[in-house]
Design an enzyme around this catalytic site. Sequence first.
Site, PDB file in Angstrom:
ATOM      1  N   SER A  12     116.414  73.088  45.325  1.00 35.48           N
ATOM      2  CA  SER A  12     116.894  72.868  46.899  1.00 35.48           C
ATOM      3  C   SER A  12     117.703  74.375  47.229  1.00 35.48           C
ATOM      4  CB  SER A  12     117.870  71.852  46.978  1.00 35.48           C
ATOM      5  OG  SER A  12     118.962  72.071  46.849  1.00 35.48           O
ATOM      6  N   ASP A  13     118.019  74.671  48.151  1.00 35.36           N
ATOM      7  CA  ASP A  13     118.888  75.593  48.646  1.00 35.36           C
ATOM      8  C   ASP A  13     120.208  75.046  48.732  1.00 35.36           C
ATOM      9  OD1 ASP A  13     120.121  77.834  49.414  1.00 35.36           O
ATOM     10  OD2 ASP A  13     118.999  78.683  50.657  1.00 35.36           O
ATOM     11  N   TRP A  14     121.220  75.659  48.875  1.00 33.74           N
ATOM     12  CA  TRP A  14     122.689  75.302  48.949  1.00 33.74           C
ATOM     13  C   TRP A  14     123.105  74.049  49.920  1.00 33.74           C
ATOM     14  CZ3 TRP A  14     126.536  77.534  45.986  1.00 33.74           C
ATOM     15  CH2 TRP A  14     127.833  77.599  46.657  1.00 33.74           C
TER      16      TRP A  14
END
Length: 749
Positions: free
Chosen positions: A309-311
């Site tokens: 996932s991204d942040w």
Amino acid sequence: MKFLLKVFLFLLTASLVIIPIQIFSQQSEKEIDRKVNLLLSKMTTEEKIGQMTQVTLQAVSKTQGTKDQHHELDLQKLEDAIVKYHVGSILNVWDVAHDINYWHKIINHIQDLAVNKTRLKIPIIYGIDAIHGATYTKGGTLFPQALAMASTFNVELEKKVGEITSQEVRASGIPWNFYPVLDIGRHPAWPRLWETFGEDVFLISQFGKAYIQGAQGNNINNPDKLAVCLKHYNGYGFPITGKDRTQAWIGERMMREYFLPPFKAAIDAGAESVMINSGDVDGIPGHANYFLLTQVLRNEWKFKGFTVSDWEDIKRLYTRDNVAETPEDAVRMSVMAGVDMSMVPYDFSFYEILLKLVKGKKVPIKRIDEAVGRILRVKYKLGLFDNPYPNKKFVNEFASDEHTQQNLEAARESIILVKNDDELLPLKKNIKLLITGPTADKLMVLNGGWTITWQGNEEVLYPQEKFTIVEAIESKIGKQNVTFVQGSDFNKTLDIENATEAAKNSDAILLCLGEPPYCETPGNINDITLDAAQLNLAEEMIKTGKPVVLLMIEGRPRVIKAIVHKIKSVLISFLPGMEGGRAIADILFGDANPSGKLPITYPQHVNDFTLYDHKQLESKEGNSYDPQWAFGYGLSYTTFEYSNLFFSKDIIKKGENLVVNVTVKNTGKVKGKESVLLYLSDLYRSVSPPVKQLKGFEKVELEPGESKEVEFILTPQHLSFTGIDLKPTIECGVFAVRVGNLKKEFTLK
Ligand code: BGC
């Protein structure tokens, strides 16, 4: 008879060479699968979910590490993360870079815990954003940013960037890089445009492949190679508003035609991981997009690596996107859509929630095994199970002179000359030069975001031995010949009167304008026009009557229509990196010949973002493609002439290749490099065709008077488009090829 014997011997030798290699690679893949399955069979559900959890180093540190404070790990928190929560991965988006030895200390602590204190001794995969070089390691070789690299139109240089970056990142003990960015830069205001390889799907695909070849090589187990992470899958780069992390509307045809191909090409080139789009496409957040994450990536493309996932983006399905009604729902949705690892990154909520969901049978263990298997597979491929510790072998080559030289060459080739009336450039070395503007005397403006810090804007942390533009010019023509008066900040007028006064004693003015460093959402703008204070400085300098050279140092094309026609020479640089100052000085004074070309359309008007590969209706019946400078545009100190555009056939059948040849001649007085660009137009087809599309490019170097023949091969893939049924389609008819000023048609029957 003798001939047949030779053929037989040749085939025998070839088979002996080829077969073992095939068996070896098949066996090693099989062997890895076997090891993964064996390990999975020994793991508890807790251990499995831990592998899917990624936290930031900040979550396991006592102090964060800023320009005023040294970083310190919190060994107890680190142990909790690794032993109690079984986390599989750590990353950082630190505020400062550290030296190699400190990195080794950190990685050693992390892996010691994983190897000595956990039941199954599964190593941690540490990841980092080494976007244009080893960002977070002090002194790393920091190359031109992606948009500047794309301006070189030189994939060999990009491959080198991949090689050197992976060597330096791995020398720091880190085996995983959140790069390359394969978003397509089709909105000029988007604050991450400079992280892309530009607006063209073919150019991005070629640069992505070259980077991966350099960074991963044939075997990521080699001590100087690492695993890449393609991002941000998919549609992130085209927000309607131009603001970061806002929504895009991309229909499936456009998705398949423009956004998917660079990722597909990169996966075919062996990319091992993929990071997910933080934004939203057609109302579906990237992290909940089953169609993209599973149907396309897994079912269609058979991707075997893992997705991350991204942040904080799984949480955001609940806190920001409002598609999940609870944090639990957010975790379930994302995992079931196809997210394998969560960049949580500050706590263990993902771990705790997912465990509950699995125990409550809301997420099947089969899906967990699938995700964990993919993560373990990459860890095995990287050789982390054999040795998770930093390999000291390449430490001596870190930021070597050879790497710096490569960086300088890339920076030189990345600079684009777009205007040079009366051959004002190159300047003579015996002139008195006034340099003015906010981008002249800082290293951070040459580098942009992801440099030493996330925003790249801590000038005091930059290596003082590197040259700003002012310093590089002073060292080339002598300090006594250079006067620097800043004149204006980015958006604030400063000492313009002093600049005007200084102009009186100068032969020419170098006007250095552009943008400060920024990254992601902090880089959002409301107006793409260059700041008024800078335009004002330009007007005042023009008024002095002295010849003005405008140098734009920027991460995206700021509109400068108001001043362009009053200035003789204009150079553009989309963040040329740590050697940018020297490269610019070389170009200005003719020690290097500019060869960059625009990898994007440079807009002339604030409301006109028409791209070069627009549809017919965008440039007909009152509409027009009217940029300041078109995609692919760029001048040189020499001139090139194109002739003999030649096809192997004028009529081809479906499935056949077409060989295209063209001759390029240097007709000027100095040596130069020219990127030969081949555009293809499908004249009529069932889905309205773009006016033209790049399908080939090659950079050649020519001495004055020298000619070279350049060959391109157009394959059926180049003629294909996403048809009405959303499938790859080729339709018979007439196609036009354009190279330089030449054009020729062929027919597909
Ligand atoms: C960015 C990613 C980056 C990640 C980790 C995010 O904010 O969108 O590009 O890889 O942070 O640093």
